[in-house]
Design a protein around this motif. Structure first.
Motif, PDB file in Angstrom:
ATOM      1  N   GLY A 180     -29.299 -38.040  30.729  1.00 15.94           N
ATOM      2  CA  GLY A 180     -29.094 -36.655  29.316  1.00 15.94           C
ATOM      3  C   GLY A 180     -29.701 -37.084  28.133  1.00 15.94           C
ATOM      4  N   ASN A 181     -29.082 -35.949  27.471  1.00 13.44           N
ATOM      5  CA  ASN A 181     -29.467 -36.377  26.010  1.00 13.44           C
ATOM      6  C   ASN A 181     -28.283 -35.931  25.064  1.00 13.44           C
ATOM      7  OD1 ASN A 181     -32.640 -34.642  26.755  1.00 13.44           O
ATOM      8  ND2 ASN A 181     -31.440 -33.218  27.438  1.00 13.44           N
ATOM      9  N   VAL A 182     -29.421 -36.638  23.741  1.00 12.45           N
ATOM     10  CA  VAL A 182     -28.290 -37.199  23.304  1.00 12.45           C
ATOM     11  C   VAL A 182     -27.540 -36.308  21.969  1.00 12.45           C
ATOM     12  CG1 VAL A 182     -27.298 -38.984  21.041  1.00 12.45           C
ATOM     13  CG2 VAL A 182     -29.300 -39.729  22.965  1.00 12.45           C
ATOM     14  N   SER A 183     -25.922 -35.674  22.612  1.00 16.96           N
ATOM     15  CA  SER A 183     -25.397 -34.677  21.408  1.00 16.96           C
ATOM     16  C   SER A 183     -25.308 -35.636  20.147  1.00 16.96           C
ATOM     17  CB  SER A 183     -24.840 -33.835  21.788  1.00 16.96           C
ATOM     18  OG  SER A 183     -23.382 -34.670  23.333  1.00 16.96           O
ATOM     19  N   ASN A 184     -24.706 -36.818  20.027  1.00 18.74           N
ATOM     20  CA  ASN A 184     -24.028 -36.743  18.831  1.00 18.74           C
ATOM     21  C   ASN A 184     -24.155 -38.610  18.945  1.00 18.74           C
ATOM     22  OD1 ASN A 184     -22.317 -37.773  17.185  1.00 18.74           O
ATOM     23  ND2 ASN A 184     -21.308 -35.900  17.468  1.00 18.74           N
ATOM     24  N   PHE A 185     -24.576 -39.263  17.789  1.00 17.32           N
ATOM     25  CA  PHE A 185     -24.760 -40.376  17.567  1.00 17.32           C
ATOM     26  C   PHE A 185     -24.504 -41.034  16.186  1.00 17.32           C
ATOM     27  CE2 PHE A 185     -27.470 -44.071  16.367  1.00 17.32           C
ATOM     28  CZ  PHE A 185     -27.556 -44.315  16.975  1.00 17.32           C
TER      29      PHE A 185
END
Length: 636
Positions: A274-279
């Motif tokens: 998936g695409n990183v939404s929070n890091f």
């Protein structure tokens, strides 16, 4: 005959009063003739109305009788060519960037400060023939541009270049070439692939050839062969940098770690689905939330529409948790606390995991869908969904209330805390419940039926009374639940008007300042716009103060204006603005929240009015004709 004459005179008198009243109510504070057809109106977070016309852009400050700026350099702009940078006073205007010939044909960019009205950057003025990227960097308040600049000798005029401008002074800080002008050999692609990372001592540019680091004077530092990076972030020391690369199919993300000297710090990159939404970079490790999507596929082999949560070792990139928590939906709330990570799922459910991967709640909480509120209260964690509400212990997840408050699935749920009675009040689907803060006992407090099948979406305490409102309805109840007044203002038919998001909603979405991060697919580690704290229930002032302080920290005059705006008392503090059907046509009414009486009426002589309401400053902007905008002062 005498009675008839008296009746006629009375009728004329009434008409004269009505006409006089209507004329008085409809006198705008300012009239702006823009000289070109108006296509769109946008109310900015800074309180300036920006109109897109057939000639370009026009900025309107209601405190001034003439537009604060007119930008016609690029002519008529498509909506996608105008980018309002969230939580800032900047507009980036692009033209030709999305063309099939963008790499060959001329591309133009401009940056406008809509509060000062100044054009800070114009690619044509600075002789940029092609612009590859144009990024506003906050809180440093810089602009980083890459492309081809027609300056220097014939080789320099065809070599990719990067320039850094100071947005406060409107001057060039420094610039440098990404390749050596006139280099002999095989041509290389030095196109910029993502958002540059501006650090205290140097700048990193992600290119198709890898990462290029330069000092702030443009001198070389190092190069790294990691290619195709889309965005980056550093830890607080700026010695460890994380780069994010979206895979070729766009469905997954590779995470790389680089040192401040350009060395690769992980043996292998870490791939997440998936695409990183929070890091989040934490002392215990790295928390990563990535969102997977099926892309609408119904195949049994399709990816699930859900988030994944991983916790990685900062030194190796390996998983620290033996088993990732199940989400079965998208992460809607994500908070890092002293003892672990608290998260809520949009499809329902709340859980808390320790940094070593153990479940802190005795069992995952089952909740209704769409967690509208998840906040800290003196009694524990309060959550409110479209179907239920409860308070639970933040350490164990144990229920504080005997059982969740359940109600029929409601499109909107309003709530507030009555400190005088020490109780929570929740309105859902026409019913209001009172919950004792100490015992958790629930009582049916009142029923409020709104017209047009609306339900309350706002609730607040006013001098011991309870105010509720929706789009076309409002009501005030006493502390005993008895009605003090209820008002209804018939809406124009859906096809009868163009309803635009109000300034208050614009503030709500950008005041948290997370739009800036979400837009770029970024994280919450940057101090500018970080919202990684579990808010206190009902503490709206805290969020406004945080936004005001954030703007003030930039140290720029335009940001100071925005800071003062967030500190100001909103015009909607004591009044509600409603678009409704009036006897003379569609209009806006200003209704007193304490009395329910109409304090002001403005008739908009248009069956399909286009308008914007700034609910902070108390200004109505109305498109009076194809080329004219009226500004009404709603505070008077």
């Amino acid at each position: 005959m005498r009675k008839l004459n008296q009746f006629v005179l009375l009728l004329v008198g009434i008409l004269m009063v009505n006409v006089t009243t209507a004329q008085k109510a409809e006198t705008p504070e300012n009239t702006y003739d823009l000289g070109a057809n108006i296509n769109e109106m946008t109310l900015t977070v800074g309180g300036i109305l920006v109109a897109a016309t057939n000639d370009g852009l026009v900025g309107i400050d209601p405190k001034q009788s003439t537009p604060i700026f007119t930008f016609n350099n690029f002519g008529k702009l498509k909506p996608e060519e105008t980018d309002f940078i969230p939580a800032s006073p900047y507009i980036v205007v692009s033209q030709g960037a999305d063309s099939k010939f963008a790499g060959l044909a001329k591309t133009k960019r401009a940056v406008i400060n809509y509060i000062t009205g100044k054009v800070i950057f114009n690619s044509e003025t600075d002789n940029w023939n092609q612009i590859y990227t144009c990024n506003v960097v906050l809180p440093q308040n810089k602009l980083i541009v890459s492309g081809i600049q027609k300056e220097g000798d014939k080789f320099e005029k065809m070599t990719p270049k990067v320039a850094v401008y100071d947005l406060s002074t409107q001057k060039l800080d420094y610039s440098f070439f990404l390749d050596k002008p006139g280099r002999v050999g095989i041509a290389k692609d030095f196109s910029v692939t993502g958002v540059p990372l501006l650090l205290k001592d140097f700048l990193i540019i992600p290119t198709a050839q890898g990462l290029i680091a330069k000092k702030h004077n443009g001198d070389d530092l190092w190069e790294c062969k990691i290619k195709g990076i889309n965005w980056m972030v550093s830890d607080i020391t700026e010695k460890e940098i994380y780069g994010f690369e979206t895979t070729t199919n766009g469905k997954n993300t590779r995470i790389h770690k680089i040192g401040s000297n350009g060395a690769e710090l992980w043996k292998d990159d870490r791939k997440v689905q998936g695409n990183v939404s929070n890091f989040q970079i934490l002392p215990q490790g790295i928390a990563v939330v990535s969102d997977k999507s099926s892309g609408g596929s119904t195949s049994v082999f399709a990816t699930s529409d859900e988030s994944e949560i991983a916790f990685l070792s900062a030194s190796t990139g390996e998983d620290l948790w033996e088993k990732a928590p199940k989400t079965k939906g998208y992460v809607q709330h994500f908070y890092v606390q002293d003892d672990g990570i608290l998260f809520g799922i949009q499809q329902g459910g709340i859980n808390k995991i320790s940094f070593d991967g153990k479940t802190l709640f005795k069992k995952p909480l089952k909740t209704g869908e769409n967690i509208m509120v998840m906040a800290e209260s003196p009694q524990g964690l309060i959550y409110i969904t479209s179907e239920d509400a409860n308070i639970v212990d933040l350490k164990t997840g144990d229920q504080v209330w005997n059982k969740p408050l359940k109600y029929k699935n409601s499109a909107a749920v309003a709530s507030t805390f009555d400190s005088a009675k020490n109780r929570y009040l929740i309105a859902a689907d026409g019913e209001i419940f009172a919950i004792d803060a100490n015992s958790g006992d629930v009582t049916d407090f009142a029923k409020v039926k709104f017209d047009e099948k609306e339900v309350a979406n706002t609730m607040q305490m006013r001098n011991g009374n309870i105010f509720l409102s929706s789009s076309q309805n409002l009501a005030l109840l006493g502390s005993d639940g008895n009605e003090i007044y209820q008002g209804y203002f018939k809406s124009p038919s859906q096809s009868g008007f163009v309803k635009v998001l109000s300034g208050a909603l614009a503030v709500a979405s950008t005041g948290l300042a997370m739009a800036h991060a979400a837009k770029a697919g970024m994280n919450r580690t940057n101090s500018y716009g970080s919202a990684n704290d579990l808010s206190n229930y009902n503490d709206y002032g805290k969020e406004n103060k945080r936004a005001a302080d954030m703007f003030a920290s930039i140290g720029d005059a335009a940001f100071d204006v925005m800071s003062k705006r967030f500190k100001a008392t909103a015009a909607t503090e004591n009044a509600q603005f409603i678009l409704t059907k009036l006897d003379a046509g569609v209009g806006l009414v200003k209704v007193n929240k304490d009395t329910g009486k109409v304090d002001k009426e403005i008739v908009l002589k248009d069956k399909k009015p286009e308008y914007q309401v700034d609910e902070i400053a108390g200004v109505l902007y109305y498109k009076a004709s194809d080329k004219t905008i009226y500004a009404y002062n709603l505070q008077k």
